[in-house]
Scaffold this motif. Structure first.
Motif, PDB file in Angstrom:
ATOM      1  N   CYS A   1     -10.364  38.141 -10.166  1.00 23.85           N
ATOM      2  CA  CYS A   1     -10.855  39.331 -10.845  1.00 23.85           C
ATOM      3  C   CYS A   1     -10.159  40.564 -10.273  1.00 23.85           C
ATOM      4  O   CYS A   1      -9.726  40.567  -9.116  1.00 23.85           O
ATOM      5  CB  CYS A   1     -12.364  39.506 -10.642  1.00 23.85           C
ATOM      6  SG  CYS A   1     -13.389  38.160 -11.222  1.00 23.85           S
TER       7      CYS A   1
ATOM      8  N   VAL B   1     -11.336  37.276 -19.299  1.00 26.63           N
ATOM      9  CA  VAL B   1     -12.668  37.743 -19.668  1.00 26.63           C
ATOM     10  C   VAL B   1     -12.935  39.122 -19.080  1.00 26.63           C
ATOM     11  O   VAL B   1     -12.449  39.466 -18.011  1.00 26.63           O
ATOM     12  CB  VAL B   1     -13.778  36.782 -19.178  1.00 26.63           C
ATOM     13  CG1 VAL B   1     -13.786  35.502 -19.966  1.00 26.63           C
ATOM     14  CG2 VAL B   1     -13.649  36.490 -17.692  1.00 26.63           C
ATOM     15  N   SER B   2     -13.758  39.884 -19.815  1.00 23.95           N
ATOM     16  CA  SER B   2     -14.217  41.163 -19.331  1.00 23.95           C
ATOM     17  C   SER B   2     -15.661  41.372 -19.781  1.00 23.95           C
ATOM     18  O   SER B   2     -15.941  41.203 -20.974  1.00 23.95           O
ATOM     19  CB  SER B   2     -13.329  42.299 -19.848  1.00 23.95           C
ATOM     20  OG  SER B   2     -13.763  43.537 -19.337  1.00 23.95           O
ATOM     21  N   PRO B   3     -16.556  41.715 -18.877  1.00 29.04           N
ATOM     22  CA  PRO B   3     -16.395  41.758 -17.418  1.00 29.04           C
ATOM     23  C   PRO B   3     -15.998  40.383 -16.857  1.00 29.04           C
ATOM     24  O   PRO B   3     -16.114  39.373 -17.545  1.00 29.04           O
ATOM     25  CB  PRO B   3     -17.781  42.158 -16.914  1.00 29.04           C
ATOM     26  CG  PRO B   3     -18.491  42.728 -18.084  1.00 29.04           C
ATOM     27  CD  PRO B   3     -17.920  42.054 -19.287  1.00 29.04           C
ATOM     28  N   CYS B   4     -15.595  40.385 -15.603  1.00 29.29           N
ATOM     29  CA  CYS B   4     -15.074  39.171 -14.984  1.00 29.29           C
ATOM     30  C   CYS B   4     -16.233  38.283 -14.530  1.00 29.29           C
ATOM     31  O   CYS B   4     -16.707  38.366 -13.404  1.00 29.29           O
ATOM     32  CB  CYS B   4     -14.175  39.533 -13.800  1.00 29.29           C
ATOM     33  SG  CYS B   4     -13.306  38.116 -13.117  1.00 29.29           S
ATOM     34  N   ARG B   5     -16.665  37.420 -15.422  1.00 32.66           N
ATOM     35  CA  ARG B   5     -17.764  36.500 -15.154  1.00 32.66           C
ATOM     36  C   ARG B   5     -17.467  35.188 -15.848  1.00 32.66           C
ATOM     37  O   ARG B   5     -16.818  35.173 -16.892  1.00 32.66           O
ATOM     38  CB  ARG B   5     -19.089  37.045 -15.727  1.00 32.66           C
ATOM     39  CG  ARG B   5     -19.491  38.395 -15.221  1.00 32.66           C
ATOM     40  CD  ARG B   5     -20.660  38.917 -16.030  1.00 32.66           C
ATOM     41  NE  ARG B   5     -20.977  40.300 -15.707  1.00 32.66           N
ATOM     42  CZ  ARG B   5     -21.743  41.090 -16.443  1.00 32.66           C
ATOM     43  NH1 ARG B   5     -22.298  40.618 -17.551  1.00 32.66           N
ATOM     44  NH2 ARG B   5     -21.981  42.321 -16.073  1.00 32.66           N
TER      45      ARG B   5
ATOM     46  N   ARG C   1     -13.661  37.732 -24.468  1.00 31.80           N
ATOM     47  CA  ARG C   1     -12.901  36.603 -23.955  1.00 31.80           C
ATOM     48  C   ARG C   1     -11.659  36.376 -24.783  1.00 31.80           C
ATOM     49  O   ARG C   1     -11.703  36.524 -26.026  1.00 31.80           O
ATOM     50  CB  ARG C   1     -13.768  35.345 -23.988  1.00 31.80           C
ATOM     51  CG  ARG C   1     -13.235  34.174 -23.197  1.00 31.80           C
ATOM     52  CD  ARG C   1     -13.838  32.875 -23.660  1.00 31.80           C
ATOM     53  NE  ARG C   1     -13.234  32.427 -24.905  1.00 31.80           N
ATOM     54  CZ  ARG C   1     -13.590  31.326 -25.537  1.00 31.80           C
ATOM     55  NH1 ARG C   1     -14.560  30.569 -25.067  1.00 31.80           N
ATOM     56  NH2 ARG C   1     -12.992  30.980 -26.656  1.00 31.80           N
TER      57      ARG C   1
ATOM     58  N   TYR D   1     -20.008  37.237 -20.141  1.00 35.14           N
ATOM     59  CA  TYR D   1     -18.971  38.237 -20.370  1.00 35.14           C
ATOM     60  C   TYR D   1     -19.129  38.812 -21.780  1.00 35.14           C
ATOM     61  O   TYR D   1     -19.767  38.216 -22.643  1.00 35.14           O
ATOM     62  CB  TYR D   1     -17.580  37.616 -20.210  1.00 35.14           C
ATOM     63  CG  TYR D   1     -17.439  36.293 -20.921  1.00 35.14           C
ATOM     64  CD1 TYR D   1     -17.581  35.098 -20.223  1.00 35.14           C
ATOM     65  CD2 TYR D   1     -17.206  36.226 -22.294  1.00 35.14           C
ATOM     66  CE1 TYR D   1     -17.485  33.877 -20.871  1.00 35.14           C
ATOM     67  CE2 TYR D   1     -17.117  35.015 -22.943  1.00 35.14           C
ATOM     68  CZ  TYR D   1     -17.257  33.839 -22.225  1.00 35.14           C
ATOM     69  OH  TYR D   1     -17.171  32.636 -22.859  1.00 35.14           O
ATOM     70  N   ASN D   2     -18.530  39.968 -21.996  1.00 38.78           N
ATOM     71  CA  ASN D   2     -18.593  40.574 -23.322  1.00 38.78           C
ATOM     72  C   ASN D   2     -17.424  40.156 -24.206  1.00 38.78           C
ATOM     73  O   ASN D   2     -17.566  40.024 -25.425  1.00 38.78           O
ATOM     74  CB  ASN D   2     -18.594  42.089 -23.198  1.00 38.78           C
ATOM     75  CG  ASN D   2     -19.863  42.609 -22.555  1.00 38.78           C
ATOM     76  OD1 ASN D   2     -20.918  42.007 -22.662  1.00 38.78           O
ATOM     77  ND2 ASN D   2     -19.759  43.716 -21.847  1.00 38.78           N
TER      78      ASN D   2
END
Length: 118
Positions: free
Chosen positions: A50, A97-101, A108, A105-106
Motif C-alpha cells: 500500500c 484497490v483504493s482504499p488499500c484493503r 478495484r 475497498y471502494n
C-alpha cells in the motif's frame, strides 16, 4: 466515473521482474491511498503493498519486503508496483484497490495475472 485500469502482468521465470501499473481516472491519486492485493487458488487474499495519500508512506507484506516497490506517478495519475526477484509463490491475480484493503475497498481494478514459473 472512477476507473482503475491495470496492466503489466504476465509469465516470468523465477528471479525475473515485472512492473504492474494501475491507471486511475475519476479521482486524484495524490489524495487517496492505493495498493494491491493478490489472490491465488486455494489461498487467502493477501494485501501485498500500500501507499498512502499525501506523503506516500509505503507498506509491504513480509513475503515481498525487499523485492517489491510501490510508487505513484502523479503526472500520469498512476500507481506502480515494481516486482523483482519473483518467486513461484508470487503467482496469482493482482488487483489494485483504493482504499488499500483486501475487503471493503471502494474501487478495484480488473485484475492482472502474474505467473512465475520455469
Amino acid at each position: 466515473q472512477v476507473q482503475l485500469v491495470e496492466s503489466g502482468g504476465g509469465l516470468v521465470q523465477p528471479g525475473g521482474s515485472l512492473r504492474l501499473s494501475c491507471a486511475v481516472t475519476g479521482f486524484t491519486l495524490e489524495y487517496y491511498d492505493i495498493g494491491w492485493f493478490r489472490q491465488a487458488p486455494g489461498k487467502e487474499r493477501e494485501i501485498v503493498s500500500c501507499i498512502s495519500s499525501g506523503e506516500g508512506v509505503t507498506s509491504y507484506a513480509d513475503s515481498v519486503k525487499g523485492r517489491f516497490t510501490i510508487s505513484k506517478d502523479y503526472a500520469k495519475n498512476t500507481a506502480l508496483l515494481q516486482m523483482n526477484t519473483l518467486k513461484p509463490e508470487d503467482t496469482g491475480v493482482y488487483y489494485c484497490v483504493s482504499p488499500c484493503r483486501a475487503l471493503g475497498y471502494n474501487y478495484r481494478g480488473q485484475g492482472t495475472q502474474v505467473t512465475v514459473s520455469s
